[in-house]
Design an enzyme around this catalytic site. Sequence first.
Site, mmCIF file in Angstrom:
data_model
loop_
_atom_site.group_PDB
_atom_site.id
_atom_site.type_symbol
_atom_site.label_atom_id
_atom_site.label_comp_id
_atom_site.label_asym_id
_atom_site.label_seq_id
_atom_site.Cartn_x
_atom_site.Cartn_y
_atom_site.Cartn_z
ATOM 1 N N GLU A 183 0.920 -1.262 -0.025
ATOM 2 C CA GLU A 183 0.033 -0.082 -0.050
ATOM 3 C C GLU A 183 0.980 1.242 -0.003
ATOM 4 O O GLU A 183 0.584 2.468 -0.716
ATOM 5 C CB GLU A 183 -0.936 0.178 1.210
ATOM 6 C CG GLU A 183 -1.657 -1.247 1.250
ATOM 7 C CD GLU A 183 -2.785 -1.290 2.151
ATOM 8 O OE1 GLU A 183 -2.775 -1.233 3.356
ATOM 9 O OE2 GLU A 183 -4.084 -1.177 2.072
ATOM 10 N N GLU A 242 -3.954 -10.185 3.609
ATOM 11 C CA GLU A 242 -4.708 -9.828 4.662
ATOM 12 C C GLU A 242 -5.927 -10.875 4.964
ATOM 13 O O GLU A 242 -6.328 -11.273 5.953
ATOM 14 C CB GLU A 242 -5.265 -8.608 4.240
ATOM 15 C CG GLU A 242 -4.692 -7.140 4.459
ATOM 16 C CD GLU A 242 -3.625 -7.069 3.493
ATOM 17 O OE1 GLU A 242 -3.095 -7.922 2.515
ATOM 18 O OE2 GLU A 242 -2.921 -5.758 3.363
HETATM 19 C C1 1HE Z 1 6.186 -8.751 12.111
HETATM 20 C C2 1HE Z 1 5.622 -8.548 11.043
HETATM 21 C C3 1HE Z 1 4.530 -7.636 10.948
HETATM 22 C C4 1HE Z 1 7.458 -9.585 10.776
HETATM 23 N N1 1HE Z 1 4.073 -7.098 12.065
HETATM 24 N N2 1HE Z 1 5.971 -8.178 13.351
HETATM 25 N N3 1HE Z 1 1.829 -8.521 7.006
HETATM 26 C C5 1HE Z 1 2.122 -9.901 7.191
HETATM 27 O O1 1HE Z 1 1.082 -10.626 7.052
HETATM 28 C C6 1HE Z 1 3.268 -10.265 6.689
HETATM 29 C C7 1HE Z 1 3.925 -11.063 7.873
HETATM 30 N N4 1HE Z 1 5.485 -11.140 7.956
HETATM 31 C C8 1HE Z 1 6.030 -12.384 7.291
HETATM 32 O O2 1HE Z 1 5.349 -13.060 6.367
HETATM 33 C C9 1HE Z 1 7.412 -12.407 7.057
HETATM 34 O O3 1HE Z 1 8.072 -11.763 8.308
HETATM 35 C C10 1HE Z 1 8.009 -11.805 5.914
HETATM 36 C C11 1HE Z 1 7.944 -12.581 4.642
HETATM 37 C C12 1HE Z 1 7.779 -10.467 5.643
HETATM 38 C C13 1HE Z 1 9.738 -12.055 6.440
HETATM 39 O O4 1HE Z 1 10.349 -13.138 6.639
HETATM 40 P P1 1HE Z 1 11.787 -13.385 7.402
HETATM 41 O O5 1HE Z 1 11.775 -14.766 7.534
HETATM 42 O O6 1HE Z 1 12.516 -12.533 6.870
HETATM 43 O O7 1HE Z 1 11.260 -12.629 8.746
HETATM 44 P P2 1HE Z 1 10.432 -13.115 10.106
HETATM 45 O O8 1HE Z 1 11.453 -14.176 10.974
HETATM 46 O O9 1HE Z 1 9.062 -13.896 9.677
HETATM 47 O O10 1HE Z 1 10.411 -11.878 11.008
HETATM 48 C C14 1HE Z 1 11.265 -11.276 11.940
HETATM 49 C C15 1HE Z 1 10.548 -10.553 12.984
HETATM 50 O O11 1HE Z 1 9.693 -9.795 12.508
HETATM 51 C C16 1HE Z 1 9.504 -11.808 13.729
HETATM 52 O O12 1HE Z 1 9.570 -11.123 15.116
HETATM 53 P P3 1HE Z 1 10.325 -11.890 16.297
HETATM 54 O O13 1HE Z 1 10.017 -11.267 17.433
HETATM 55 O O14 1HE Z 1 10.185 -13.449 16.235
HETATM 56 O O15 1HE Z 1 11.897 -11.758 15.879
HETATM 57 C C17 1HE Z 1 8.278 -11.270 12.881
HETATM 58 O O16 1HE Z 1 7.105 -11.734 13.981
HETATM 59 C C18 1HE Z 1 8.331 -9.929 12.850
HETATM 60 N N5 1HE Z 1 7.602 -9.507 11.996
HETATM 61 N N6 1HE Z 1 6.254 -9.149 9.870
HETATM 62 C C19 1HE Z 1 4.672 -7.633 13.348
HETATM 63 N N7 1HE Z 1 3.741 -7.506 9.861
HETATM 64 C C20 1HE Z 1 -3.364 -0.708 7.074
HETATM 65 S S1 1HE Z 1 -3.889 -2.235 6.711
HETATM 66 C C21 1HE Z 1 -2.330 -3.198 6.078
HETATM 67 C C22 1HE Z 1 -2.794 -4.863 6.436
HETATM 68 C C23 1HE Z 1 -1.382 -5.319 6.391
HETATM 69 O O17 1HE Z 1 -0.461 -4.888 5.956
HETATM 70 S S2 1HE Z 1 -1.917 -7.298 6.599
HETATM 71 C C24 1HE Z 1 -0.149 -7.789 6.275
HETATM 72 C C25 1HE Z 1 0.694 -8.114 7.463
#
Ligand code: 1HE
Length: 259
Positions: free
Chosen positions: A109, A129
């Site tokens: 976005e 989402e």
């Molecule tokens: C997060 C977020 C997040 C990572 N909010 N903490 N977005 C998503 O659904 C995408 C979710 N994220 C992922 O699928 C993956 O993190 C990625 C593909 C982006 C990257 O993967 P990777 O292997 O490089 O990283 P990771 O190990 O998954 O993430 C590292 C840390 O970041 C981990 O936290 P930790 O405490 O275990 O180290 C994750 O939990 C954290 N993290 N993404 C919070 N999004 C205005 S409306 C908009 C609506 C949306 O955007 S919905 C889509 C949300």
Amino acid sequence: MDYLTYELRGEIALVGLNRPEKRNAISDAFIEELAVVIRRAEAEAKAAVIFGHGPHFCAGLDLAEHVKKTPFEGVHGSRRWHEVFGWIQKGKLPWFGALHGAVVGGGLELASSLHVRVADSTAFFALPEGQRGIFVGGGASVRSARLMGLARMTDMMLTGRSVDVDTAERWNLVQYVVGEGEALQTAIALAEKAASNAEISNYAIINALPRIQDMASDDGLFVESFIASFTATSPEAEERLQAFLQKKAGKVARPGEAG
Ligand code: 1HE
């Protein structure tokens, strides 16, 4: 700043998303920093580039923060994203994106509010989402849908489809695809070109084109005439037109030639 880096390089503002440990996930505080940085860039620069620190451009909404909100707080949060991303899309500056790794959810976005997107070969695009039980709230139903089209966006949201850079280029989500690690330098070079345009032309391009797209075609053509005349009679236009006629300005480059 906690979530962003800012640097003025010549006439170009470089804004880095800088929360790599959370994959640059966007919290409320992150949005407020972005709001401040956009205004600063508008005051200091002629064009801006936004990129992500760490392995990804942006993982979208901070899901940890989102779960703590009431429905009404959620509406206000979404409206704030619309407002701040709107300052990018219909503001004072041309904004260029250097995309790599995940460009997902709210990250897509944000990217959709920029004017030109350059992606390297590591970039991938998704709208997860549906899998998270939520809906887009940062403008994707308008901006991303208009870039790629309704059918593609509906497919991405229903099936969780993740698309690579070549598909993203075919789908209009990005205008340039470059090799790994080259997106930032390409985006800066493009921003420098835009910065050398007349400011009034850039302002008209950014502000008039999306509005005219929303108008009936006859209304759009009418508005276009006024903007054309207003820009053409500006002192900047007079100077630039004379420079061309006196052979002091460059010719239009052929594709691939230095402009
Ligand atoms: C997060 C977020 C997040 C990572 N909010 N903490 N977005 C998503 O659904 C995408 C979710 N994220 C992922 O699928 C993956 O993190 C990625 C593909 C982006 C990257 O993967 P990777 O292997 O490089 O990283 P990771 O190990 O998954 O993430 C590292 C840390 O970041 C981990 O936290 P930790 O405490 O275990 O180290 C994750 O939990 C954290 N993290 N993404 C919070 N999004 C205005 S409306 C908009 C609506 C949306 O955007 S919905 C889509 C949300």
